[in-house]
Design a protein around this motif. Structure first.
Motif, PDB file in Angstrom:
ATOM      1  N   ASP A  61      -5.077 -16.798  -4.034  1.00  0.00           N
ATOM      2  CA  ASP A  61      -5.616 -15.439  -3.953  1.00  0.00           C
ATOM      3  C   ASP A  61      -5.041 -14.672  -2.761  1.00  0.00           C
ATOM      4  OD1 ASP A  61      -9.012 -16.264  -5.085  1.00  0.00           O
ATOM      5  OD2 ASP A  61      -7.180 -15.819  -6.194  1.00  0.00           O
ATOM      6  N   SER A  62      -4.755 -15.382  -1.687  1.00  0.00           N
ATOM      7  CA  SER A  62      -4.298 -14.731  -0.456  1.00  0.00           C
ATOM      8  C   SER A  62      -2.901 -14.129  -0.576  1.00  0.00           C
ATOM      9  CB  SER A  62      -4.324 -15.736   0.699  1.00  0.00           C
ATOM     10  OG  SER A  62      -3.509 -16.851   0.406  1.00  0.00           O
ATOM     11  N   VAL A  63      -2.145 -14.520  -1.601  1.00  0.00           N
ATOM     12  CA  VAL A  63      -0.773 -14.005  -1.728  1.00  0.00           C
ATOM     13  C   VAL A  63      -0.549 -13.203  -3.010  1.00  0.00           C
ATOM     14  CG1 VAL A  63       0.048 -15.970  -0.370  1.00  0.00           C
ATOM     15  CG2 VAL A  63       0.256 -16.024  -2.874  1.00  0.00           C
ATOM     16  N   LYS A  64      -1.556 -13.134  -3.862  1.00  0.00           N
ATOM     17  CA  LYS A  64      -1.400 -12.401  -5.124  1.00  0.00           C
ATOM     18  C   LYS A  64      -1.005 -10.953  -4.847  1.00  0.00           C
ATOM     19  CE  LYS A  64      -4.501 -14.982  -8.157  1.00  0.00           C
ATOM     20  NZ  LYS A  64      -5.808 -14.984  -8.860  1.00  0.00           N
ATOM     21  N   GLY A  65      -0.016 -10.476  -5.589  1.00  0.00           N
ATOM     22  CA  GLY A  65       0.448  -9.109  -5.436  1.00  0.00           C
ATOM     23  C   GLY A  65       1.486  -8.931  -4.349  1.00  0.00           C
ATOM     24  N   ARG A  66       1.680  -9.960  -3.526  1.00  0.00           N
ATOM     25  CA  ARG A  66       2.666  -9.870  -2.446  1.00  0.00           C
ATOM     26  C   ARG A  66       3.824 -10.864  -2.627  1.00  0.00           C
ATOM     27  NH1 ARG A  66       1.310 -11.238   2.621  1.00  0.00           N
ATOM     28  NH2 ARG A  66      -0.299 -12.744   1.994  1.00  0.00           N
ATOM     29  N   PHE A  67       3.515 -12.044  -3.155  1.00  0.00           N
ATOM     30  CA  PHE A  67       4.523 -13.088  -3.333  1.00  0.00           C
ATOM     31  C   PHE A  67       4.834 -13.260  -4.819  1.00  0.00           C
ATOM     32  CE2 PHE A  67       3.454 -15.868   0.663  1.00  0.00           C
ATOM     33  CZ  PHE A  67       3.541 -14.742   1.460  1.00  0.00           C
TER      34      PHE A  67
END
Length: 115
Positions: A61-67
């Motif tokens: 969840d902490s990287v969704k949309g960024r990685f």
């Protein structure tokens, strides 16, 4: 035995981007489940992203949309494109391959996000 070699880590400012690469040995790469994990100082190793042999992906969840994780089966390579990096993304990033019930790890590459 599967050998994994990561590259692409480094120092980047907050908001910046990096792309990690991991080259795997073996002739069955397209059957490997490939993943990226990370471990920050004093913390447990955590999953960042997985990509299955059919191309399905899964993200923390902490990287969704960024990685974004991707794979090139012709090159035996998996990538992790990291955008909008934050200081909390600082960690050693490890490549992982899962095949026939065995898990294999690369040596890790350091990613530091700091101004």
């Amino acid at each position: 035995q599967v050998q994994l070699v990561e590259s692409g880590g480094g120092l980047v400012q907050p908001g910046g981007s990096l792309r990690l690469s991991c080259v795997a040995s073996g002739s069955s790469f397209n059957s490997y489940v490939m993943g990226w994990y990370r471990q920050a100082p004093g913390k447990q190793r955590e999953k960042v992203a997985l990509i299955f042999k059919g191309g399905t992906t899964n993200y923390a969840d902490s990287v969704k949309g960024r990685f974004t994780i991707s794979r090139d089966n012709a090159k035996n390579t998996v990538y992790l494109q990291m955008n909008s990096l934050k200081p909390e993304d600082t960690a050693v990033y490890y490549c992982n391959a899962f095949f026939l019930g065995q898990s294999y790890w690369g040596q890790g590459t350091q990613v530091t996000v700091s101004s």
